[in-house]
Scaffold this active site. Structure first.
Site, PDB file in Angstrom:
ATOM      1  N   ARG A  74      -7.349   7.573   5.349  1.00  0.00           N
ATOM      2  CA  ARG A  74      -7.340   7.843   6.788  1.00  0.00           C
ATOM      3  C   ARG A  74      -7.289   9.351   6.988  1.00  0.00           C
ATOM      4  O   ARG A  74      -6.405  10.010   6.436  1.00  0.00           O
ATOM      5  CB  ARG A  74      -6.124   7.188   7.452  1.00  0.00           C
TER       6      ARG A  74
ATOM      7  N   ASN B 175       4.170   0.755   2.015  1.00  0.00           N
ATOM      8  CA  ASN B 175       4.113  -0.355   2.972  1.00  0.00           C
ATOM      9  C   ASN B 175       4.199  -1.664   2.213  1.00  0.00           C
ATOM     10  O   ASN B 175       3.362  -1.928   1.348  1.00  0.00           O
ATOM     11  CB  ASN B 175       2.776  -0.327   3.718  1.00  0.00           C
TER      12      ASN B 175
ATOM     13  N   LYS C 284      12.662   9.743  10.813  1.00  0.00           N
ATOM     14  CA  LYS C 284      12.016   8.422  10.895  1.00  0.00           C
ATOM     15  C   LYS C 284      13.048   7.316  11.080  1.00  0.00           C
ATOM     16  O   LYS C 284      14.016   7.240  10.302  1.00  0.00           O
ATOM     17  CB  LYS C 284      11.262   8.135   9.593  1.00  0.00           C
TER      18      LYS C 284
ATOM     19  N   ARG D 278       0.862  -1.193   0.000  1.00  0.00           N
ATOM     20  CA  ARG D 278       0.000   0.000   0.000  1.00  0.00           C
ATOM     21  C   ARG D 278       0.889   1.231   0.000  1.00  0.00           C
ATOM     22  O   ARG D 278       1.737   1.385   0.877  1.00  0.00           O
ATOM     23  CB  ARG D 278      -0.923   0.018   1.220  1.00  0.00           C
TER      24      ARG D 278
ATOM     25  N   SER E  91      -2.721  -2.584   6.232  1.00  0.00           N
ATOM     26  CA  SER E  91      -4.018  -2.957   6.827  1.00  0.00           C
ATOM     27  C   SER E  91      -5.166  -2.105   6.312  1.00  0.00           C
ATOM     28  O   SER E  91      -4.976  -1.169   5.544  1.00  0.00           O
ATOM     29  CB  SER E  91      -3.914  -2.901   8.342  1.00  0.00           C
TER      30      SER E  91
ATOM     31  N   GLU F 164       8.064   0.257  11.366  1.00  0.00           N
ATOM     32  CA  GLU F 164       6.747   0.365  10.754  1.00  0.00           C
ATOM     33  C   GLU F 164       5.697   0.351  11.850  1.00  0.00           C
ATOM     34  O   GLU F 164       5.970  -0.071  12.968  1.00  0.00           O
ATOM     35  CB  GLU F 164       6.474  -0.849   9.840  1.00  0.00           C
ATOM     36  N   GLY F 165       4.504   0.771  11.490  1.00  0.00           N
ATOM     37  CA  GLY F 165       3.372   0.549  12.391  1.00  0.00           C
ATOM     38  C   GLY F 165       2.905   1.770  13.153  1.00  0.00           C
ATOM     39  O   GLY F 165       1.987   1.693  13.954  1.00  0.00           O
TER      40      GLY F 165
ATOM     41  N   GLU G 206       4.867   7.018   2.369  1.00  0.00           N
ATOM     42  CA  GLU G 206       5.701   5.809   2.398  1.00  0.00           C
ATOM     43  C   GLU G 206       5.043   4.702   1.599  1.00  0.00           C
ATOM     44  O   GLU G 206       3.850   4.769   1.275  1.00  0.00           O
ATOM     45  CB  GLU G 206       5.910   5.327   3.845  1.00  0.00           C
TER      46      GLU G 206
ATOM     47  N   LYS H 229      12.326   2.570   5.456  1.00  0.00           N
ATOM     48  CA  LYS H 229      12.453   4.013   5.260  1.00  0.00           C
ATOM     49  C   LYS H 229      13.805   4.385   4.627  1.00  0.00           C
ATOM     50  O   LYS H 229      13.893   5.289   3.817  1.00  0.00           O
ATOM     51  CB  LYS H 229      12.307   4.741   6.607  1.00  0.00           C
TER      52      LYS H 229
HETATM   53  P1  ADP Z   1       4.779   4.154   9.712  1.00  0.00           P
HETATM   54  O1  ADP Z   1       5.561   3.103   9.025  1.00  0.00           O
HETATM   55  O2  ADP Z   1       5.013   4.212  11.167  1.00  0.00           O
HETATM   56  O3  ADP Z   1       3.324   4.117   9.318  1.00  0.00           O
HETATM   57  P2  ADP Z   1       4.876   6.647   8.205  1.00  0.00           P
HETATM   58  O4  ADP Z   1       5.997   7.062   7.348  1.00  0.00           O
HETATM   59  O5  ADP Z   1       3.635   6.244   7.483  1.00  0.00           O
HETATM   60  O6  ADP Z   1       5.402   5.519   9.180  1.00  0.00           O
HETATM   61  O7  ADP Z   1       4.534   7.816   9.222  1.00  0.00           O
HETATM   62  C1  ADP Z   1       3.475   7.732  10.146  1.00  0.00           C
HETATM   63  C2  ADP Z   1       2.576   8.957  10.041  1.00  0.00           C
HETATM   64  O8  ADP Z   1       3.334  10.150  10.273  1.00  0.00           O
HETATM   65  C3  ADP Z   1       1.937   9.154   8.674  1.00  0.00           C
HETATM   66  O9  ADP Z   1       0.752   8.414   8.553  1.00  0.00           O
HETATM   67  C4  ADP Z   1       1.714  10.651   8.626  1.00  0.00           C
HETATM   68  O10 ADP Z   1       0.520  11.000   9.315  1.00  0.00           O
HETATM   69  C5  ADP Z   1       2.891  11.192   9.412  1.00  0.00           C
HETATM   70  N1  ADP Z   1       4.009  11.543   8.508  1.00  0.00           N
HETATM   71  C6  ADP Z   1       4.938  10.709   8.028  1.00  0.00           C
HETATM   72  N2  ADP Z   1       5.808  11.339   7.215  1.00  0.00           N
HETATM   73  C7  ADP Z   1       5.414  12.629   7.173  1.00  0.00           C
HETATM   74  C8  ADP Z   1       5.905  13.790   6.515  1.00  0.00           C
HETATM   75  N3  ADP Z   1       6.988  13.736   5.732  1.00  0.00           N
HETATM   76  N4  ADP Z   1       5.234  14.945   6.687  1.00  0.00           N
HETATM   77  C9  ADP Z   1       4.131  15.012   7.476  1.00  0.00           C
HETATM   78  N5  ADP Z   1       3.630  13.947   8.148  1.00  0.00           N
HETATM   79  C10 ADP Z   1       4.257  12.756   7.997  1.00  0.00           C
HETATM   80 MG    MG Z   2       2.453   4.631   7.514  1.00  0.00          MG
END
Ligand code: ADP
Ligand code: MG
Length: 462
Positions: free
Chosen positions: A430, A130, A346, A108, A135, A350-351, A128, A285
């Protein structure tokens, strides 16, 4: 539905959710509706079209990366020295002895939509990709139904985007299951106390309807009860043909004795792991950051495809990489300390809930050593479009400015290096209050949403 008083409408929406499987378990084991919005997220037709067309490219990218284990191990090694979880994953990827030519992925790719100064249509920016445990395919379909019900008979009904991920997912499982030999079971690797149970069960039921048995098993159970016979992964007397990971993405899932052995058995058998360890690492990442440069990206997809997906990338940096700011060049981690509102950092996790923003990021970076920083990437902070959104959690209405993250599911099946199936498989939206930094539904901050196409606006009108 539109004419009803707001309170009655809220109650109808909650009851519709409960009656139609838009549900989860609460922290204290009650059956509750999953958080949802009352009104769908508008999307301009242009980015809507773009996002689904990018899915097969991201699928192919992740697939080609997953076959380049040497590259994954080499580039992830240095940032993983102080991280026993990543070190162990790398070790597994390096020594995996699985001999299964068949592979399958359920990915996803998540995006925000941002204002674009060069176009009336907003620009998608990827958060990102996934490659493990993506999910909410089933609850996404349930919130699409809820929004359709709430808009029955209105002009908006025609513009709602119905794109249920479950049929293409189930059809892809069925395709891979047949190719494996049409016998045995599909294993869904789950966490012991899964709250998002019904999202998983609805997919399981769709497989059973197609004649495919699915067993819910934890990694530790595979470790203690599983074995390898003639190359097959055996669990409770059955061959596990496909092993679909809805757990196993983070160290929490490997605390139980035997959990690592479970992952090793999967990896070393001929079961089709969705994903393999290498497939999981391809979605990390650090890999996202490294592949943000076109030359490297073009090793894994055509140049044209590389350009198309790169158009959705935010700035992604190694912490020590120089970035130009205020007319000077400084390492990305120092830029993040100077302008905390412009960056997020980051780790290789994940998660949800692992990223550092704002003051927390500054505190960490200011005290960090080179090695500690190496476990993180620096990402430009995305500023998504926001709108006023009515959001409902446990029957209570919250109305405030919100932002939406759109995920496109993608499925892929391949044999050896040959891709047999590669397609977009619907979406997840979401929505979260704009002030929230992260938006995980499971973490309790996000609300399931659906898409509605904006009326096409002619360029002259703008
Ligand atoms: P995870 O693998 O923990 O889901 P994500 O990269 O999806 O990691 O980051 C989790 C959440 O943080 C995202 O769903 C988003 O709401 C926020 N986020 C992540 N990267 C950014 C970014 N570059 N700018 C703004 N918000 C972000
Ligand atoms: Mg995410």
């Amino acid at each position: 539905m539109q004419g009803e008083a707001p309170i009655a409408r809220l109650q109808v929406a909650v009851d519709f959710a409960l009656a139609n499987g838009l549900v989860k378990l609460s922290g204290d084991d009650r059956l509750v509706h999953a958080p949802f919005t009352l009104s769908p997220c508008p999307i301009h037709p242009a980015p809507h079209q773009t996002l689904s067309s990018l899915t097969p490219i991201f699928n192919e990218l992740a697939f080609n990366l997953s076959r380049d284990v040497d590259f994954l191990v080499e580039v992830l090694e240095s940032g993983s020295r102080d991280d026993p979880f990543m070190a162990r994953m790398l070790n597994l990827a390096r020594h995996g002895k699985g001999n299964q030519p068949l592979s399958m992925a359920v990915n996803r790719s998540d995006y925000f939509l941002c204002d674009d100064e060069n176009s009336p249509a907003p620009k998608p920016v990827q958060v990102e990709l996934n490659t493990i445990a993506a999910s909410y395919p089933a609850l996404s379909s349930r919130v699409q139904s809820l929004h359709r019900f709430l808009h029955l008979g209105t002009e908006r009904e025609q513009r709602l985007v119905s794109d249920d991920p479950i049929p293409p997912l189930a059809e892809t499982f069925s395709f891979a299951y047949e190719r494996y030999g049409n016998a045995g079971c599909v294993v869904m690797v789950v966490q012991r106390d899964e709250r998002n149970l019904f999202d998983q069960r609805l997919l399981e039921f769709a497989l059973i309807e197609r004649g495919i048995p699915m067993r819910r098993v934890t990694l530790a159970e595979i470790g203690s009860e599983g074995s390898i016979r003639d190359g097959h992964l055996m669990i409770r007397g059955e061959i596990a043909c496909l092993v679909y990971m809805r757990a196993g993405y983070g160290p929490e899932d490997y605390v139980a004795a035997d959990a690592w052995r479970g992952r090793e058995l999967i990896e070393n058998s001929s079961a089709v792991a969705i994903p393999t360890v290498a497939g999981q690492l391809a979605g990390s990442k650090k890999i996202q950051q490294l592949l943000s440069g076109l030359p490297l990206l073009s090793r894994y997809v055509t140049e044209e495809n590389a350009r198309d997906i790169a158009a959705t990338f935010a700035g992604l940096y190694d912490p020590e990489e120089l970035v130009a700011i205020d007319g000077e060049e400084l390492p990305a981690w120092r830029a993040a300390i100077r302008y905390p509102e412009r960056y997020v950092i980051k780790p290789q996790r994940e998660g949800g809930g692992n990223n550092l923003f704002g003051a927390g990021m500054v505190a960490f970076l200011s005290a960090s050593t080179l090695a500690q920083r190496a476990a993180f990437i620096v990402m430009e902070r995305i500023v998504p479009q926001s709108r006023y959104s009515p959001m409902v959690k446990e029957g209570r209405l919250l109305e405030e400015s919100a932002v939406s993250e759109i995920g496109r599911f993608g499925v892929l099946v391949a044999e050896g290096g040959h891709i047999l199936k590669n397609r977009d498989a619907g979406y997840l939206v979401r929505t979260k209050p704009a002030a929230r930094l992260e938006g995980g539904i499971s973490a309790g901050f996000g609300y399931l949403d659906s898409l509605i196409l904006e009326e096409p606006i002619s360029v002259n009108q703008k």
